[in-house]
Design an enzyme around this catalytic site. Structure first.
Site, PDB file in Angstrom:
ATOM      1  N   PRO A  10    -100.045  55.673  -6.524  1.00 47.21           N
ATOM      2  CA  PRO A  10     -99.385  56.258  -7.623  1.00 47.21           C
ATOM      3  C   PRO A  10    -100.129  56.992  -8.557  1.00 47.21           C
ATOM      4  CG  PRO A  10     -99.050  54.034  -7.646  1.00 47.21           C
ATOM      5  CD  PRO A  10     -99.614  54.215  -6.401  1.00 47.21           C
ATOM      6  N   ASN A  11     -99.632  58.238  -9.160  1.00 49.98           N
ATOM      7  CA  ASN A  11    -100.587  58.905 -10.320  1.00 49.98           C
ATOM      8  C   ASN A  11    -101.654  59.474  -9.876  1.00 49.98           C
ATOM      9  OD1 ASN A  11     -98.099  58.388 -12.264  1.00 49.98           O
ATOM     10  ND2 ASN A  11     -98.813  56.297 -12.051  1.00 49.98           N
ATOM     11  N   ARG A  18    -104.870  63.852 -15.759  1.00 47.87           N
ATOM     12  CA  ARG A  18    -104.486  62.638 -16.215  1.00 47.87           C
ATOM     13  C   ARG A  18    -105.501  61.865 -16.857  1.00 47.87           C
ATOM     14  NH1 ARG A  18    -103.856  57.307 -12.200  1.00 47.87           N
ATOM     15  NH2 ARG A  18    -103.174  55.801 -13.781  1.00 47.87           N
ATOM     16  N   TYR A  23    -110.716  59.238 -15.839  1.00 52.43           N
ATOM     17  CA  TYR A  23    -110.423  59.441 -14.364  1.00 52.43           C
ATOM     18  C   TYR A  23    -111.149  60.718 -13.978  1.00 52.43           C
ATOM     19  CZ  TYR A  23    -106.829  55.792 -14.642  1.00 52.43           C
ATOM     20  OH  TYR A  23    -106.172  54.680 -14.560  1.00 52.43           O
ATOM     21  N   ASN A  73    -107.109  53.977  -2.708  1.00 57.03           N
ATOM     22  CA  ASN A  73    -107.117  54.001  -3.944  1.00 57.03           C
ATOM     23  C   ASN A  73    -105.632  53.616  -4.213  1.00 57.03           C
ATOM     24  OD1 ASN A  73    -106.839  53.815  -6.641  1.00 57.03           O
ATOM     25  ND2 ASN A  73    -108.492  55.369  -7.226  1.00 57.03           N
ATOM     26  N   ALA A  76    -102.170  51.496  -9.472  1.00 60.22           N
ATOM     27  CA  ALA A  76    -101.494  50.292 -10.089  1.00 60.22           C
ATOM     28  C   ALA A  76    -100.901  49.318  -9.302  1.00 60.22           C
ATOM     29  CB  ALA A  76    -100.546  50.572 -11.236  1.00 60.22           C
ATOM     30  N   HIS A  79    -102.758  45.987  -8.408  1.00 57.52           N
ATOM     31  CA  HIS A  79    -102.590  44.696  -9.428  1.00 57.52           C
ATOM     32  C   HIS A  79    -101.238  43.948  -9.119  1.00 57.52           C
ATOM     33  CE1 HIS A  79    -105.845  46.878 -11.293  1.00 57.52           C
ATOM     34  NE2 HIS A  79    -105.004  47.813 -11.511  1.00 57.52           N
ATOM     35  N   ASP A  86    -100.164  42.921   2.576  1.00 55.40           N
ATOM     36  CA  ASP A  86     -99.750  42.449   3.898  1.00 55.40           C
ATOM     37  C   ASP A  86     -99.747  43.445   4.920  1.00 55.40           C
ATOM     38  OD1 ASP A  86     -99.010  40.179   2.714  1.00 55.40           O
ATOM     39  OD2 ASP A  86     -96.928  40.429   2.981  1.00 55.40           O
ATOM     40  N   GLU A  97    -111.336  49.257  -0.609  1.00 48.58           N
ATOM     41  CA  GLU A  97    -110.728  49.624  -1.971  1.00 48.58           C
ATOM     42  C   GLU A  97    -111.398  50.456  -2.971  1.00 48.58           C
ATOM     43  OE1 GLU A  97    -109.932  45.657  -4.093  1.00 48.58           O
ATOM     44  OE2 GLU A  97    -109.229  46.862  -5.824  1.00 48.58           O
ATOM     45  N   HIS A  99    -111.801  52.379  -6.921  1.00 54.10           N
ATOM     46  CA  HIS A  99    -111.240  52.805  -8.108  1.00 54.10           C
ATOM     47  C   HIS A  99    -111.960  53.556  -8.825  1.00 54.10           C
ATOM     48  CE1 HIS A  99    -107.860  49.848  -7.666  1.00 54.10           C
ATOM     49  NE2 HIS A  99    -108.969  49.082  -7.214  1.00 54.10           N
ATOM     50  N   ILE A 100    -111.657  54.718  -9.172  1.00 53.64           N
ATOM     51  CA  ILE A 100    -112.500  55.528 -10.211  1.00 53.64           C
ATOM     52  C   ILE A 100    -112.969  54.920 -11.386  1.00 53.64           C
ATOM     53  CG2 ILE A 100    -112.211  58.083 -11.227  1.00 53.64           C
ATOM     54  CD1 ILE A 100    -109.885  58.674  -9.325  1.00 53.64           C
ATOM     55  N   SER A 101    -112.197  54.410 -12.207  1.00 52.72           N
ATOM     56  CA  SER A 101    -112.686  53.760 -13.293  1.00 52.72           C
ATOM     57  C   SER A 101    -113.255  52.263 -12.955  1.00 52.72           C
ATOM     58  CB  SER A 101    -111.568  53.538 -14.474  1.00 52.72           C
ATOM     59  OG  SER A 101    -110.382  52.562 -13.614  1.00 52.72           O
ATOM     60  N   ARG A 106    -111.658  47.270 -18.412  1.00 53.18           N
ATOM     61  CA  ARG A 106    -110.504  47.597 -18.848  1.00 53.18           C
ATOM     62  C   ARG A 106    -109.343  46.350 -19.312  1.00 53.18           C
ATOM     63  NH1 ARG A 106    -108.300  52.453 -15.546  1.00 53.18           N
ATOM     64  NH2 ARG A 106    -106.935  52.676 -17.541  1.00 53.18           N
ATOM     65  N   ARG A 110    -105.898  44.543 -15.094  1.00 50.63           N
ATOM     66  CA  ARG A 110    -106.597  45.342 -14.258  1.00 50.63           C
ATOM     67  C   ARG A 110    -107.719  44.531 -13.479  1.00 50.63           C
ATOM     68  NH1 ARG A 110    -104.190  50.745 -14.881  1.00 50.63           N
ATOM     69  NH2 ARG A 110    -103.781  50.883 -17.022  1.00 50.63           N
TER      70      ARG A 110
HETATM   71  C1  DQA Z   1    -107.309  53.107 -10.832  1.00 52.46           C
HETATM   72  C2  DQA Z   1    -107.288  51.925 -11.598  1.00 52.46           C
HETATM   73  C3  DQA Z   1    -105.817  51.208 -11.807  1.00 52.46           C
HETATM   74  O1  DQA Z   1    -105.909  50.219 -12.526  1.00 52.46           O
HETATM   75  C4  DQA Z   1    -104.817  52.358 -12.153  1.00 52.46           C
HETATM   76  O2  DQA Z   1    -103.658  51.819 -12.380  1.00 52.46           O
HETATM   77  C5  DQA Z   1    -104.948  53.508 -11.457  1.00 52.46           C
HETATM   78  C6  DQA Z   1    -106.344  54.232 -10.917  1.00 52.46           C
HETATM   79  C7  DQA Z   1    -108.689  53.864 -10.784  1.00 52.46           C
HETATM   80  O3  DQA Z   1    -108.815  54.631  -9.781  1.00 52.46           O
HETATM   81  O4  DQA Z   1    -109.543  53.536 -11.766  1.00 52.46           O
HETATM   82  O5  DQA Z   1    -103.924  54.294 -11.349  1.00 52.46           O
HETATM   83  O6  DQA Z   1    -106.846  52.599  -9.262  1.00 52.46           O
END
Ligand code: DQA
Length: 148
Positions: A10-11, A18, A23, A73, A76, A79, A86, A97, A99-101, A106, A110
């Site tokens: 998502p997002n 964003r 990011y 990735n 959210a 978390h 599953d 897994e 994550h960009i950040s 943070r 997270r």
């Molecule tokens: C994220 C970190 C997540 O906590 C956040 O909800 C995202 C982006 C990252 O790529 O840093 O949507 O997965």
């Protein structure tokens, strides 16, 4: 040719606009282009998928079973989505897994990843280059465990 599924949650379709200070300024298409170019240089092929819906991500993970690996990735959902956890646990394909950040630097919530225990490993904090690092990791794992 080894196939790697690149799945974004998502997002992440909003990358580029964003919160660019968190990011980066690259769009998801630009990031995917970089991953695809690096994959092709290394003799692999990537299949790209993004969804804002948990169920569609579960299906994408299930469909990626039998590929050479998943770069995930989960945004959210990382978390709190037991459904994604599953799905990863249900298949035999390794997932990395991403994550960009740096999620550990943070908010407290997270720092928890419910998917981390069922992933081969986690890459966080290196910006969009983390996806390329995940590609290297999966290809290296494949080299050590036989072609898929
Ligand atoms: C994220 C970190 C997540 O906590 C956040 O909800 C995202 C982006 C990252 O790529 O840093 O949507 O997965």
């Amino acid at each position: 040719m080894r196939r790697i599924a690149v799945i974004n949650g998502p997002n992440l379709n909003l990358l580029g606009t964003r919160e660019p200070y968190k990011y980066g300024k690259n769009t998801l298409d630009e990031i995917n282009g970089r991953i695809a170019a690096e994959a092709s240089r290394l003799g692999a092929e990537c299949l790209f998928f993004q969804s804002n819906s948990e169920g569609e991500l579960v299906t994408a993970i299930q469909r990626a079973d039998g590929t050479g690996g998943i770069i995930l990735n989960a945004g959210a959902y990382t978390h709190y989505s037991i459904a994604l956890r599953d799905a990863i646990a249900a298949i035999s394909t390794p997932a990395v897994e991403v994550h960009i950040s740096n999620v550990h630097a943070r908010e407290e919530f997270r720092r928890v990843s419910v998917i981390a225990p069922v992933c081969a490993g986690t890459i966080a904090g290196f910006g969009s280059y983390g996806y390329v690092l995940a590609l290297y990791a999966l290809l290296e794992m494949g080299n050590n465990s036989g072609e898929r």
